[in-house]
Design a protein around this motif. Structure first.
Motif, PDB file in Angstrom:
ATOM      1  N   THR A  98       0.824  -1.368  -0.053  1.00 22.66           N
ATOM      2  CA  THR A  98       0.008   0.051   0.149  1.00 22.66           C
ATOM      3  C   THR A  98       0.878   1.261  -0.020  1.00 22.66           C
ATOM      4  O   THR A  98       0.580   2.070  -0.778  1.00 22.66           O
ATOM      5  CB  THR A  98      -0.945   0.041   1.041  1.00 22.66           C
ATOM      6  OG1 THR A  98      -1.788  -1.160   1.105  1.00 22.66           O
ATOM      7  CG2 THR A  98      -2.028   1.181   1.118  1.00 22.66           C
ATOM      8  N   ASP A 152       4.002   5.525  -5.395  1.00 21.74           N
ATOM      9  CA  ASP A 152       4.006   5.749  -6.980  1.00 21.74           C
ATOM     10  C   ASP A 152       2.881   6.596  -7.495  1.00 21.74           C
ATOM     11  O   ASP A 152       3.167   7.546  -8.459  1.00 21.74           O
ATOM     12  CB  ASP A 152       3.794   4.241  -7.398  1.00 21.74           C
ATOM     13  CG  ASP A 152       3.834   4.197  -8.943  1.00 21.74           C
ATOM     14  OD1 ASP A 152       4.703   4.358  -9.609  1.00 21.74           O
ATOM     15  OD2 ASP A 152       2.595   3.896  -9.336  1.00 21.74           O
ATOM     16  N   ALA A 153       1.704   6.585  -6.902  1.00 13.62           N
ATOM     17  CA  ALA A 153       0.696   7.664  -7.388  1.00 13.62           C
ATOM     18  C   ALA A 153       1.229   9.087  -7.359  1.00 13.62           C
ATOM     19  O   ALA A 153       0.717   9.856  -8.000  1.00 13.62           O
ATOM     20  CB  ALA A 153      -0.479   7.237  -6.647  1.00 13.62           C
ATOM     21  N   ALA A 154       1.907   9.461  -6.088  1.00 11.02           N
ATOM     22  CA  ALA A 154       2.199  10.602  -5.953  1.00 11.02           C
ATOM     23  C   ALA A 154       3.358  11.269  -6.841  1.00 11.02           C
ATOM     24  O   ALA A 154       3.257  12.370  -7.427  1.00 11.02           O
ATOM     25  CB  ALA A 154       2.772  11.042  -4.423  1.00 11.02           C
ATOM     26  N   GLU A 202       3.920   1.584  -1.042  1.00  7.89           N
ATOM     27  CA  GLU A 202       4.711   1.645  -2.479  1.00  7.89           C
ATOM     28  C   GLU A 202       3.676   2.082  -3.392  1.00  7.89           C
ATOM     29  O   GLU A 202       3.912   2.982  -4.342  1.00  7.89           O
ATOM     30  CB  GLU A 202       5.352   0.313  -2.652  1.00  7.89           C
ATOM     31  CG  GLU A 202       6.133  -0.011  -1.895  1.00  7.89           C
ATOM     32  CD  GLU A 202       5.848  -0.798  -0.536  1.00  7.89           C
ATOM     33  OE1 GLU A 202       4.649  -0.897  -0.112  1.00  7.89           O
ATOM     34  OE2 GLU A 202       6.921  -1.486  -0.076  1.00  7.89           O
ATOM     35  N   LEU A 203       2.492   1.777  -3.431  1.00  6.19           N
ATOM     36  CA  LEU A 203       1.359   2.393  -4.402  1.00  6.19           C
ATOM     37  C   LEU A 203       0.884   3.793  -4.138  1.00  6.19           C
ATOM     38  O   LEU A 203       0.847   4.400  -5.132  1.00  6.19           O
ATOM     39  CB  LEU A 203      -0.075   1.436  -4.453  1.00  6.19           C
ATOM     40  CG  LEU A 203       0.205  -0.173  -5.062  1.00  6.19           C
ATOM     41  CD1 LEU A 203      -1.110  -0.700  -4.796  1.00  6.19           C
ATOM     42  CD2 LEU A 203       0.307   0.190  -6.400  1.00  6.19           C
ATOM     43  N   LEU A 204       1.100   4.178  -2.860  1.00  6.74           N
ATOM     44  CA  LEU A 204       0.706   5.682  -2.614  1.00  6.74           C
ATOM     45  C   LEU A 204       1.950   6.423  -3.025  1.00  6.74           C
ATOM     46  O   LEU A 204       1.504   7.582  -3.678  1.00  6.74           O
ATOM     47  CB  LEU A 204       0.426   6.070  -1.116  1.00  6.74           C
ATOM     48  CG  LEU A 204      -0.863   5.111  -0.761  1.00  6.74           C
ATOM     49  CD1 LEU A 204      -0.785   5.412   0.975  1.00  6.74           C
ATOM     50  CD2 LEU A 204      -1.995   5.997  -1.214  1.00  6.74           C
ATOM     51  N   ARG A 234       4.047   9.776  -9.817  1.00 10.77           N
ATOM     52  CA  ARG A 234       3.221  10.007 -11.104  1.00 10.77           C
ATOM     53  C   ARG A 234       2.522  11.271 -11.428  1.00 10.77           C
ATOM     54  O   ARG A 234       2.699  12.158 -12.376  1.00 10.77           O
ATOM     55  CB  ARG A 234       2.404   8.774 -11.432  1.00 10.77           C
ATOM     56  CG  ARG A 234       3.023   7.445 -11.695  1.00 10.77           C
ATOM     57  CD  ARG A 234       2.011   6.253 -12.089  1.00 10.77           C
ATOM     58  NE  ARG A 234       2.615   5.058 -11.788  1.00 10.77           N
ATOM     59  CZ  ARG A 234       3.120   4.538 -13.153  1.00 10.77           C
ATOM     60  NH1 ARG A 234       3.101   5.060 -14.010  1.00 10.77           N
ATOM     61  NH2 ARG A 234       4.008   3.271 -12.767  1.00 10.77           N
ATOM     62  N   MET A 235       1.787  11.764 -10.217  1.00 12.27           N
ATOM     63  CA  MET A 235       1.166  13.061 -10.342  1.00 12.27           C
ATOM     64  C   MET A 235       2.402  14.063 -10.556  1.00 12.27           C
ATOM     65  O   MET A 235       1.984  15.123 -11.179  1.00 12.27           O
ATOM     66  CB  MET A 235       0.504  13.374  -9.220  1.00 12.27           C
ATOM     67  CG  MET A 235      -0.426  14.348  -9.146  1.00 12.27           C
ATOM     68  SD  MET A 235      -1.464  14.501 -10.372  1.00 12.27           S
ATOM     69  CE  MET A 235      -2.799  13.299 -10.075  1.00 12.27           C
TER      70      MET A 235
END
Length: 72
Positions: free
Chosen positions: A3, A9-11, A5-7, A13-14
């Motif tokens: 979780t 990654d999303a930040a 790592e996904l957060l 990418r944004m």
């Protein structure tokens, strides 16, 4: 599991979409090579903060570079 790592990654990418010139996860205090006095501080506070664990988390994200940051 994964979780955090996904957060991250999303930040990141944004930040890339918004063309941010720089993105950081912040400081990893007292990790890596430090002076003798700071090694003593690291050893003394090891029970309160996992400096090496945070550095390991950041390292597994494969940053393009590590830059020293200093806070006074």
């Amino acid at each position: 599991n994964g979780t955090a790592e996904l957060l991250v990654d999303a930040a990141m990418r944004m930040a890339a979409i918004e063309r941010a010139p720089y993105a950081t996860l912040g400081l990893v205090p007292l990790s890596g090579p430090v002076s003798r006095w700071l090694r003593l501080a690291r050893r003394t506070t090891r029970g309160l903060y996992d400096f090496h664990g945070l550095r390991a988390f950041k390292a597994k994200l494969s940053p393009s570079r590590w830059e020293p940051m200093f806070l006074a």
